[in-house]
Design a protein around this motif. Structure first.
Motif, PDB file in Angstrom:
ATOM      1  N   SER A 292     -58.416  97.257  71.450  1.00 12.13           N
ATOM      2  CA  SER A 292     -58.539  95.802  71.560  1.00 12.13           C
ATOM      3  C   SER A 292     -57.810  95.103  70.425  1.00 12.13           C
ATOM      4  O   SER A 292     -57.763  93.879  70.381  1.00 12.13           O
ATOM      5  N   GLY A 293     -57.277  95.874  69.464  1.00 10.13           N
ATOM      6  CA  GLY A 293     -56.589  95.264  68.338  1.00 10.13           C
ATOM      7  C   GLY A 293     -57.528  94.653  67.322  1.00 10.13           C
ATOM      8  O   GLY A 293     -57.175  93.724  66.612  1.00 10.13           O
ATOM      9  N   ALA A 294     -58.746  95.187  67.241  1.00  3.98           N
ATOM     10  CA  ALA A 294     -59.715  94.639  66.290  1.00  3.98           C
ATOM     11  C   ALA A 294     -59.759  95.453  64.999  1.00  3.98           C
ATOM     12  O   ALA A 294     -60.721  95.405  64.256  1.00  3.98           O
ATOM     13  N   GLY A 297     -62.811  97.139  62.851  1.00  5.19           N
ATOM     14  CA  GLY A 297     -63.962  96.410  63.388  1.00  5.19           C
ATOM     15  C   GLY A 297     -65.203  96.435  62.530  1.00  5.19           C
ATOM     16  O   GLY A 297     -66.309  96.310  63.034  1.00  5.19           O
ATOM     17  N   THR A 306     -60.114  90.442  58.322  1.00  7.22           N
ATOM     18  CA  THR A 306     -60.365  90.526  59.758  1.00  7.22           C
ATOM     19  C   THR A 306     -59.438  89.583  60.508  1.00  7.22           C
ATOM     20  O   THR A 306     -58.830  89.965  61.519  1.00  7.22           O
ATOM     21  N   VAL A 307     -59.340  88.359  60.033  1.00  6.17           N
ATOM     22  CA  VAL A 307     -58.469  87.371  60.680  1.00  6.17           C
ATOM     23  C   VAL A 307     -57.041  87.896  60.730  1.00  6.17           C
ATOM     24  O   VAL A 307     -56.377  87.851  61.771  1.00  6.17           O
ATOM     25  N   ARG A 310     -56.645  90.828  63.310  1.00 10.27           N
ATOM     26  CA  ARG A 310     -56.728  90.391  64.706  1.00 10.27           C
ATOM     27  C   ARG A 310     -55.573  89.471  65.085  1.00 10.27           C
ATOM     28  O   ARG A 310     -55.026  89.550  66.181  1.00 10.27           O
ATOM     29  N   LEU A 311     -55.221  88.584  64.146  1.00 15.66           N
ATOM     30  CA  LEU A 311     -54.172  87.610  64.452  1.00 15.66           C
ATOM     31  C   LEU A 311     -52.835  88.306  64.686  1.00 15.66           C
ATOM     32  O   LEU A 311     -52.083  87.943  65.599  1.00 15.66           O
ATOM     33  N   TRP A 313     -52.299  91.198  65.929  1.00 15.11           N
ATOM     34  CA  TRP A 313     -52.354  91.730  67.288  1.00 15.11           C
ATOM     35  C   TRP A 313     -52.172  90.635  68.333  1.00 15.11           C
ATOM     36  O   TRP A 313     -51.446  90.786  69.318  1.00 15.11           O
ATOM     37  N   LEU A 314     -52.832  89.493  68.098  1.00 13.23           N
ATOM     38  CA  LEU A 314     -52.748  88.396  69.070  1.00 13.23           C
ATOM     39  C   LEU A 314     -51.335  87.830  69.130  1.00 13.23           C
ATOM     40  O   LEU A 314     -50.853  87.480  70.211  1.00 13.23           O
ATOM     41  N   VAL A 315     -50.667  87.765  67.994  1.00 13.06           N
ATOM     42  CA  VAL A 315     -49.294  87.240  67.987  1.00 13.06           C
ATOM     43  C   VAL A 315     -48.366  88.180  68.763  1.00 13.06           C
ATOM     44  O   VAL A 315     -47.521  87.746  69.545  1.00 13.06           O
TER      45      VAL A 315
ATOM     46  N   MET B 351     -54.368  85.131  76.498  1.00  8.86           N
ATOM     47  CA  MET B 351     -54.654  85.199  75.066  1.00  8.86           C
ATOM     48  C   MET B 351     -56.148  85.059  74.802  1.00  8.86           C
ATOM     49  O   MET B 351     -56.692  85.703  73.904  1.00  8.86           O
ATOM     50  N   GLN B 358     -61.421  91.530  71.627  1.00 15.64           N
ATOM     51  CA  GLN B 358     -61.569  91.940  70.228  1.00 15.64           C
ATOM     52  C   GLN B 358     -63.007  91.734  69.753  1.00 15.64           C
ATOM     53  O   GLN B 358     -63.644  92.661  69.243  1.00 15.64           O
ATOM     54  N   VAL B 362     -65.946  94.686  68.800  1.00 14.43           N
ATOM     55  CA  VAL B 362     -66.639  94.729  67.509  1.00 14.43           C
ATOM     56  C   VAL B 362     -68.150  94.600  67.708  1.00 14.43           C
ATOM     57  O   VAL B 362     -68.930  95.346  67.121  1.00 14.43           O
ATOM     58  N   ASN B 391     -57.928  81.690  64.202  1.00 16.03           N
ATOM     59  CA  ASN B 391     -56.920  82.246  65.100  1.00 16.03           C
ATOM     60  C   ASN B 391     -56.499  81.244  66.165  1.00 16.03           C
ATOM     61  O   ASN B 391     -55.322  81.183  66.536  1.00 16.03           O
TER      62      ASN B 391
END
Lengths: 475, 475
Positions: A292-294, A297, A306-307, A310-311, A313-315, B351, B358, B362, B391
């Protein structure tokens, strides 16, 4: 298959609350009760440290560690101050890495060194390995030379290697000993490790030649030589082995402890299963998080870290979403003529994503547990293809019939059915081929597969559905 | 922190290939080499059973079990026939459930019973618990009465309970014994369990009063009474406890073995960590599989069962995809006027889905490991909200600016930025509230959360983006 008991006159009967699943401090799932936490918090707020101490004192060290983790960050140092005497090595060893690091950084170096000296090497290393280089040096300087040498040697091994994980405290004896000699030796020794479950037999070069479970020693007459009791085959762990590999060996060969050997084959440490259990749990559990790209975790991780994880991965996913969107962009004219296409297209792409994720989760798990190897890859691909074909036909029929009936457009029904089948096949094949290929190149498939799979199912979902619709003259 | 060694005259130096990670049969990841499998397959095809035997004979039982799993189904019975003598209990115990079941069903009941009698109760139960009732009865009838009683008693406990898992072979002695008495007792006994790591001390009612690690016994003089060596606090496992709970206790309290007690608090069995390691691995690894709806993701499962499990999940998701599509349906007019909306809308929904997954991964992990409890739920929700806000702002700014520039439509950029922020917040909140709520109602959050989360992020993604676009007069 016979239990061994010796009945005797009545002695005690203490167990009491421990047998029941719920007790004064724990709920039925062995979690600390909210009422209990509230009581500790209230006492802390009132600065009634004596009451805090009395409340916490009956807890097991592992539960005290839990208590810290459940508290808010700003309350943790207060709690540590209130129960200073209870902050033993077992509590420190059980704390979550981030929580421990914050606490340790709040303590002076000599106090940390005091704690480190009480710990086994492996726990001491775990405690200080994450400190800044400067703090680490300060603690090391306070240690006595022998402990410092042991910890520095461990820190010289790569992160997550057997060398970091092993304990330098173990029992190794020569083959010439008898069972009786060994028992006498153990009774005389003062500096035995806290826990050991087998005795390693070594030659003069300190290379392991066999191993002896303590139960075999206990049931054997004193006069028998160890060479008659020991098992010559044993799983030796190279000091540079990755901890995930170590965990797989422990699991596969049902080990309780194992000898760690250096490049020359000399015994340099032991690893016990209690340290491995955490790793098995972490390594097995991280798949869902990595997919999940966390990141790892960890809920105790500083929030900015953490931000960032995760960010990032989201980008990356934003980029792939834009690729998929650009496929839709090719068909803007068709969509303007028949907006219904825009209504239905997310169904095709989304269902492909779901099917791909299923295959991906199975493949990643099978790769991680060494169940999927180059010897059965072809069989697994065929298996996934058959599953995808079956599910694609079933789902295509379902959505195709529904669409034809609801919108009164049989051709649209046929188009969505075919797109659904195509995208399911893409999902099944990509879902297994991507992780297998990444694994072949020694890239962790859990970390990077999902991007490729969803990109494929999104773009192919849109392309097959919108493309077929245009081809069939629907818009 | 001192390693215990006794140097001695040169003895052996056998380890050789075991130290290196790669050897004759294994690649560097300890997987059986494809060349080796090919050699075995060829010998099987040529019906050269002697050669098959010679090839397989040097393998560890766990590797023989792996060999079966890597082979195609139709070759497994041939292999079993060729290496009949090597098909010991260790191999049977190590086999994947499905592979074992197929093999066991191919064997006559008396052969299965012979194997069962050699196994510890727990392994024997694992072997026959999945058989049809009829086959099970046939095997039980062949067992000697004592073993049959033990296995039937174990089968009476619920699936996945401590009672199923425990071994009835353990060592329990009265408190009145001295260390010397115990050693003599162990030396005289014939029917000791294969493995034991601690001795349980019981009272006359057979209730546990303490426990003694074998290492403490070995290092203590004979005359000392057990009551001075034993530890009185111990983790007792109620016989009805779920295996996942048992695994958490083993991990939390770093147990090697533990006493299992019945409702009356009497000692009835022991569980050892080697049986728990598999459960920890399975339970921790199943999250990724359950979240994706891939069931237990066993690659040896019959394919029709796999299809059924996955298809059920996909059909449920088809329903939710249709709900999301119906939201798009509300905006067909707007899409017909500005098809660009259809191009961009999957980015917003996708998104949100990624961010929700994510948080979900967790939260599910933290719940499974008892790190997330009612005592810190509020802190975790706040934490996820802050992450989602950060995010959402970052991603919204990125996609909003990009959209405004690429399409020269600043208002469209603002709309997609706002929709992205809204959907990230929805994802973060739903991603934690859904699993926490399901857990509160004792529903496994890993099994059912994902449906709710993706439904929320899909519908809210479409609704916020298309709704805002209409509101702002873009279409």
């Amino acid at each position: 298959m016979a239990a061994e008991h010796l009945e005797d006159e009545q002695v005690h009967s203490v167990i009491a609350e421990e047998t029941s699943q719920e007790n004064e401090h724990h709920d039925e799932d062995n979690r600390l009760k909210p009422e209990f936490l509230r009581a500790v918090r209230e006492a802390l707020d009132e600065e009634d440290f004596e009451r805090v101490y009395d409340l916490v004192e009956p807890l097991h060290p592992a539960d005290i560690a839990d208590l810290f983790e459940l508290f808010d960050e700003d309350q943790r140092l207060d709690l540590a101050r209130a129960i200073r005497d209870l902050m033993g090595v077992e509590v420190i060893a059980e704390l979550n890495d981030w929580v421990r690091e914050a606490l340790i950084e709040g303590l002076p170096a000599d106090v940390v060194a005091d704690i480190a000296e009480q710990l086994d090497t492996d726990d001491a290393v775990a405690m200080i390995e994450d400190l800044d280089r400067e703090d680490q040096q300060a603690v090391l300087a306070e240690l006595d030379p022998e402990d410092r040498a042991a910890i520095e040697a461990a820190l010289a091994y790569p992160d997550e290697s057997a060398g970091r994980l092993m304990s330098r405290d173990f029992v190794a004896v020569p083959e010439s000993m008898s069972v009786g000699d060994l028992i006498d030796f153990l009774r005389e020794q003062r500096h035995l490790p806290t826990d050991f479950w087998e005795v390693f037999i070594v030659d003069a070069m300190h290379k392991p030649v066999g191993t002896c479970a303590l139960s075999w020693i206990l049931r054997t007459p004193r006069s028998i030589p160890l060479s008659d009791v020991m098992k010559r085959e044993q799983t030796l762990i190279p000091v540079m082995m990755d901890q995930e590999e170590v965990a797989l060996r422990f699991q596969k060969y049902a080990l309780i402890s194992a000898a760690v050997v250096d490049e020359a084959g000399r015994l340099v440490g032991q690893i016990t299963v209690d340290d491995i259990v955490h790793i098995i749990q972490e390594e097995a559990g991280e798949d869902a998080l990595l997919l999940s790209g966390a990141g790892d975790g960890d809920i105790n991780e500083p929030i900015l870290l953490t931000v960032r994880t995760r960010l990032m991965w989201l980008v990356i996913n934003l980029g792939t979403a834009m690729i998929a969107a650009s496929v839709v962009g090719l068909f803007q004219g068709a969509i303007a003529r028949l907006a219904l296409l825009a209504v239905l297209m997310p169904i095709v792409s989304g269902m492909g994503g779901n099917a791909g994720t299923q295959t991906l989760a199975v493949a990643v798990r099978a790769l991680a547990t060494n169940q999927l190897t180059s010897s059965n890859t072809r069989r697994m691909i065929l298996r996934e293809f058959r599953i995808a074909l079956t599910n694609g036909l079933a789902l295509g029929t379902l959505i195709g019939t529904g669409t034809a009936i609801i919108f009164g457009m049989p051709m649209l029904g046929l188009v969505i059915a075919m797109a659904m089948l195509i995208n399911n096949l893409v999902a099944g094949l990509v879902g297994i081929l991507v992780p297998v290929t990444l694994d072949r190149f020694d890239i962790d498939p859990a970390v990077s597969s999902a991007v490729f799979v969803t990109t494929a199912t999104d773009t192919m979902g849109f392309f097959s559905f919108l493309g077929l619709a245009v081809l069939m003259g629907l818009a």
